[in-house]
Write an enzyme that holds these catalytic residues in place. Structure first.
Site, short mmCIF file in Angstrom:
data_model
loop_
_atom_site.label_atom_id
_atom_site.label_comp_id
_atom_site.label_asym_id
_atom_site.label_seq_id
_atom_site.Cartn_x
_atom_site.Cartn_y
_atom_site.Cartn_z
CG HIS A 28 27.57 65.52 -1.89
ND1 HIS A 28 26.89 66.65 -2.60
CD2 HIS A 28 27.26 64.40 -2.87
CE1 HIS A 28 26.38 66.08 -3.68
NE2 HIS A 28 26.69 64.92 -3.97
CD GLU A 211 24.88 67.55 -9.54
OE1 GLU A 211 23.58 66.80 -9.30
OE2 GLU A 211 25.85 66.94 -9.98
CG ASP A 290 29.57 60.42 -7.64
OD1 ASP A 290 29.10 59.36 -7.19
OD2 ASP A 290 28.87 61.35 -8.21
N1 ADE Z 1 24.38 60.34 -8.21
C1 ADE Z 1 25.62 59.88 -7.99
N2 ADE Z 1 26.40 61.34 -8.13
C2 ADE Z 1 25.29 62.13 -8.21
C3 ADE Z 1 25.16 63.73 -8.44
N3 ADE Z 1 26.31 64.41 -8.66
N4 ADE Z 1 23.93 64.27 -8.79
C4 ADE Z 1 22.57 63.23 -8.50
N5 ADE Z 1 22.92 62.29 -8.31
C5 ADE Z 1 24.21 61.39 -8.31
ZN ZN Z 2 25.89 63.63 -5.26
#
Ligand code: ADE
Ligand code: ZN
Length: 348
Positions: A28, A211, A290
């Site tokens: 991820h 999430e 990220d």
């Molecule tokens: N794009 C980049 N990071 C993300 C995340 N955590 N949730 C949804 N879209 C994303």
């Molecule tokens: Zn993500």
């Protein structure tokens, strides 16, 4: 095979070094989310694209997010510096070198073509640069990587279909498709048809769900999209029936602890539900999402959860093994990596 007694014998002080040395899969990871401020400035200068910050330090200081959307606004804006094949290559290569330093043996890398094609960057430029870095990682680093093309869920399914059309000539360059961007108000069901088409093309399918969105979003990703893995999925614990199903079907959850704290899914790392996910028998792994925005790469995330949460050697082993076994690698490669994982833990 690492047995329970090996974990008992393993000293707590040694655990961080063992985890660092262990082979791991990162499942991820958004390549656009690896754009460090220094690289954003360097590429922006090279391309004549200004950034709305005086310098990289100021850019980093601005990373104080309220929620997913407040992050996505910054993240899509920074991606505007990426214009040429070389930019995408440099971005992916820098990530792969860092992944190698964390002993990542398999990286399944998300990319968001619509973030770039909407700015006039051809699909071919994006996938060309990224896949050249993937090829070089195999040849020069001995690191296996695969690309997963994500559809932006705040856009329409028609837009996703148009992106798929552009991608088809490059079908061999990616292993699967995903679904990302703002979860609220954009349920998985919106992408039922395009996912069905992708499955018929033999592509693997994953989706962000649970999430910020409710457990029903995870159910939708399984039922409407036949997602093979759930990205995040941490809110599944709110629904017992769903947890039973995820455990029974052995659905991988690609959990991103630093991300969850920075995007305020949990207040502090010490509040993260990763121990509860593992205790429930869910197939969770640790990933970085990220890393340029959330304070660390996969090794940092692992170190972070092991120090902030009540997790021991057996949990660390389980997280690493889950990462390898949840990857889209061929089974023989998974077996070889798990054997190496066992060796590292057995050597203590
Ligand atoms: N794009 C980049 N990071 C993300 C995340 N955590 N949730 C949804 N879209 C994303
Ligand atoms: Zn993500």
């Amino acid at each position: 095979m690492a047995h329970e007694h090996d974990f008992q014998a393993l000293s707590v002080q040694r655990l961080p070094a063992i985890v660092a040395a262990a082979p791991k899969a990162e499942l991820h990871l958004h390549i656009e989310g690896t754009l460090e401020p220094e690289m954003a400035f360097a590429i922006g200068r090279r391309n004549g694209v200004p950034l709305p910050f005086p310098d990289p330090a100021a850019m980093r200081r601005a990373y104080d997010f309220r929620d997913l959307q407040s992050f996505l606004d910054v993240y899509y804006a920074a991606a505007a510096v990426l214009l040429h094949e070389r930019d995408f290559y440099d971005l992916a290569w820098a990530y792969l070198v860092r992944a190698k330093a964390d002993n990542v043996v398999r990286a399944e890398i998300f990319f968001d073509p619509q973030t770039h094609t909407s700015r006039g960057v051809p699909f071919e430029t994006v996938v060309g640069g990224l896949s050249r870095a993937v090829d070089d990682a195999r040849a020069r680093l001995g690191l296996s990587a695969g690309l997963i093309m994500c559809f932006l869920r705040h856009l329409s399914e028609r837009d996703a279909f148009e992106t798929l059309e552009q991608a088809l000539p490059f079908r061999s360059r990616f292993v699967g498709i995903g679904l990302d961007s703002g979860e609220r108000g954009n349920p998985p069901e919106k992408f039922r048809n395009v996912f069905a088409r992708c499955r018929s093309l033999g592509l693997h399918t994953v989706a962000h769900a649970g999430e910020e969105g409710p457990p029903s979003s995870i159910v939708g990703a399984l039922d409407a999209l036949a997602a093979e893995r759930i990205d995040h999925g941490v809110r599944c614990l709110e629904d017992r029936v769903l947890v039973d199903r995820l455990v029974r079907q052995r659905v991988p959850l690609t959990v991103c602890p630093f991300s969850n704290v920075r995007l305020r899914v949990f207040d502090r790392l010490a509040d993260h539900n990763l121990p509860a996910l593992l205790a429930a028998g869910l197939r969770a792994s640790v990933n970085s999402d990220d890393p340029a925005y959330f304070g660390g790469y996969v090794g940092d995330n692992l170190r972070g959860v092991l120090s902030a949460l009540p997790l021991g050697a057996a949990d660390a082993y389980r997280l690493l093994r889950n990462s390898l076994e949840s990857s889209f690698l061929e089974p023989s490669a998974v077996v070889a990596h798990v054997a190496r994982l066992d060796e590292v833990f057995a050597a203590g």
